[in-house]
Scaffold this active site. Structure first.
Site, mmCIF file in Angstrom:
data_model
loop_
_atom_site.group_PDB
_atom_site.id
_atom_site.type_symbol
_atom_site.label_atom_id
_atom_site.label_comp_id
_atom_site.label_asym_id
_atom_site.label_seq_id
_atom_site.Cartn_x
_atom_site.Cartn_y
_atom_site.Cartn_z
ATOM 1 N N ASP A 89 -6.656 7.513 -8.312
ATOM 2 C CA ASP A 89 -6.593 7.190 -9.739
ATOM 3 C C ASP A 89 -7.972 7.289 -10.390
ATOM 4 O O ASP A 89 -8.998 7.073 -9.737
ATOM 5 C CB ASP A 89 -6.036 5.763 -9.908
ATOM 6 C CG ASP A 89 -5.495 5.514 -11.313
ATOM 7 O OD1 ASP A 89 -5.363 6.482 -12.089
ATOM 8 O OD2 ASP A 89 -5.225 4.341 -11.630
ATOM 9 N N HIS A 125 -8.813 16.233 -13.425
ATOM 10 C CA HIS A 125 -7.820 16.549 -12.386
ATOM 11 C C HIS A 125 -8.348 17.642 -11.449
ATOM 12 O O HIS A 125 -8.149 17.576 -10.239
ATOM 13 C CB HIS A 125 -6.500 16.989 -13.023
ATOM 14 C CG HIS A 125 -5.817 15.892 -13.794
ATOM 15 N ND1 HIS A 125 -5.679 14.609 -13.299
ATOM 16 C CD2 HIS A 125 -5.237 15.873 -15.018
ATOM 17 C CE1 HIS A 125 -5.032 13.863 -14.188
ATOM 18 N NE2 HIS A 125 -4.767 14.601 -15.242
ATOM 19 N N LEU A 131 -4.442 16.026 11.853
ATOM 20 C CA LEU A 131 -4.081 15.049 10.823
ATOM 21 C C LEU A 131 -2.763 15.417 10.148
ATOM 22 O O LEU A 131 -2.526 16.574 9.829
ATOM 23 C CB LEU A 131 -5.197 15.043 9.764
ATOM 24 C CG LEU A 131 -4.990 14.115 8.561
ATOM 25 C CD1 LEU A 131 -5.387 12.694 8.929
ATOM 26 C CD2 LEU A 131 -5.810 14.594 7.362
HETATM 27 C C1 IPE Z 1 -0.435 6.284 -10.131
HETATM 28 O O1 IPE Z 1 -1.419 6.418 -11.096
HETATM 29 C C2 IPE Z 1 0.128 7.613 -9.753
HETATM 30 C C3 IPE Z 1 -0.805 8.543 -9.119
HETATM 31 C C4 IPE Z 1 -2.024 8.288 -8.758
HETATM 32 C C5 IPE Z 1 -0.262 9.853 -8.850
HETATM 33 P P1 IPE Z 1 -1.097 6.225 -12.661
HETATM 34 O O2 IPE Z 1 -2.399 6.355 -13.345
HETATM 35 O O3 IPE Z 1 -0.006 7.108 -13.079
HETATM 36 O O4 IPE Z 1 -0.560 4.711 -12.689
HETATM 37 P P2 IPE Z 1 -0.485 3.666 -13.874
HETATM 38 O O5 IPE Z 1 0.287 4.302 -14.989
HETATM 39 O O6 IPE Z 1 -1.883 3.354 -14.282
HETATM 40 O O7 IPE Z 1 0.209 2.482 -13.281
HETATM 41 C C1 IPE Z 2 -4.895 10.056 -11.410
HETATM 42 O O1 IPE Z 2 -5.742 10.015 -12.501
HETATM 43 C C2 IPE Z 2 -4.117 11.335 -11.306
HETATM 44 C C3 IPE Z 2 -2.677 11.178 -11.606
HETATM 45 C C4 IPE Z 2 -2.074 10.076 -11.943
HETATM 46 C C5 IPE Z 2 -1.867 12.375 -11.528
HETATM 47 P P1 IPE Z 2 -5.243 9.586 -13.954
HETATM 48 O O2 IPE Z 2 -4.810 10.802 -14.682
HETATM 49 O O3 IPE Z 2 -4.215 8.520 -13.864
HETATM 50 O O4 IPE Z 2 -6.590 9.032 -14.549
HETATM 51 P P2 IPE Z 2 -6.784 7.784 -15.516
HETATM 52 O O5 IPE Z 2 -6.041 6.624 -14.908
HETATM 53 O O6 IPE Z 2 -6.196 8.167 -16.851
HETATM 54 O O7 IPE Z 2 -8.257 7.572 -15.569
HETATM 55 MG MG MG Z 3 -4.280 6.509 -13.893
#
Ligand code: IPE
Ligand code: IPE
Ligand code: MG
Length: 257
Positions: free
Chosen positions: A30, A47, A141
């Site tokens: 995240d 990303h 792995l």
């Molecule tokens: C959780 O992250 C899903 C992934 C890392 C793929 P999100 O950023 O989508 O989760 P929330 O919305 O903050 O709970």
């Molecule tokens: C995690 O990063 C990737 C996915 C959930 C696919 P985010 O896109 O959730 O990044 P933040 O939480 O907005 O910083």
């Molecule tokens: Mg996120």
């Protein structure tokens, strides 16, 4: 470290501090969006850098002796994001499988995909299947990719499968136990995660491995996913090893061991 059979909580009462392991680390990757926002860059760039962090982490995981690495790459709730961002995430997955499968395979990595496939397009489904079949014989792995994954839906689907088996006379209701449930989850055959890491400072599971996390250790790290690397993984593993897992029993000190 106490051996834990797939999907089963260790039946030991002696927690171990300073032990070996973890065997299986799961990561909620995240913070890509925040990483980009802090630099005035588009979220998509976060990303892309997140995929680079993933490459580093897979290598480091194997080097640091893990047997399983599960990564949360797209949740069933991520469909709520703007269409352009969803398209970007899917194109990154496509590129990751197309460009990295060869090198992952050379590293001995075996790929498993968990998540709902029914509502994915045919080309993505074919790609996921290719990743699994081409690496099926690898001995290194196991990289478990949670893609279009939601834990509640996974559990509901398993319950439905059991109900179907009962209705068809293949399963006696009295034979429904934890192993029967584990065997019907997408993670069948994969040991439960020992350690679940979430980057970016958020402290929630977001529908990730709810059943499997019963006795996982949790570690919430402030680092944003695109900055993650082998050093961060080593730190997480060191924290894990300093903890005492008790599985409901008594710890080493309380037990006078
Ligand atoms: C959780 O992250 C899903 C992934 C890392 C793929 P999100 O950023 O989508 O989760 P929330 O919305 O903050 O709970
Ligand atoms: C995690 O990063 C990737 C996915 C959930 C696919 P985010 O896109 O959730 O990044 P933040 O939480 O907005 O910083
Ligand atoms: Mg996120």
């Amino acid at each position: 470290m106490t051996a834990v059979t797939p999907g089963k909580i260790a039946d030991t009462a002696t927690g171990q501090a300073g032990g070996a392991g973890p065997v299986h680390v799961a990561i909620i990757m995240d913070g890509n969006g925040r990483w980009a926002a802090r630099r005035g860059l588009p979220r998509a760039e976060g990303h892309r850098r997140g995929v680079e962090a993933l490459r580093r982490t897979v290598r480091a995981a194997a080097e640091q002796g893990l047997r399983y690495l599960t990564i949360y790459s797209f949740s069933s709730e991520n469909w709520r994001r703007p269409q352009t961002e969803i398209a970007e995430l899917f194109s990154l997955l496509r590129r990751f499988v197309r460009h990295d499968l060869e090198s992952l395979s050379e590293q001995g990595v075996r790929v498993r995909i968990i998540g709902e496939r029914g509502n994915l397009s045919d080309d993505i489904r074919a790609l996921l299947e290719e990743a699994e079949t081409r690496t099926a014989a690898n001995q290194g792995l196991t990289l478990v990719v949670a893609f279009n994954y939601g834990s509640r839906a996974e559990i509901v689907e398993a319950a439905r499968a059991m109900a179907r088996d009962v209705a068809a006379g293949r399963l006696d209701p009295s034979a429904i136990d934890e192993a029967a449930m584990s065997a019907r989850l997408h993670t069948a055959g994969i040991p439960d995660p020992d350690l679940i890491i979430r980057t970016s400072g958020e402290e929630r599971l977001s529908n990730f491995l709810l059943w499997q996390a019963a006795y996982a250790e949790f570690l919430f790290m402030p680092i944003l996913w695109p900055d993650f690397d082998g050093k961060a993984l080593a730190e997480a593993i060191a924290v894990f090893r300093s903890r005492e897992r008790r599985y409901g029993g008594l710890g080493a000190v309380s037990a006078g061991a």
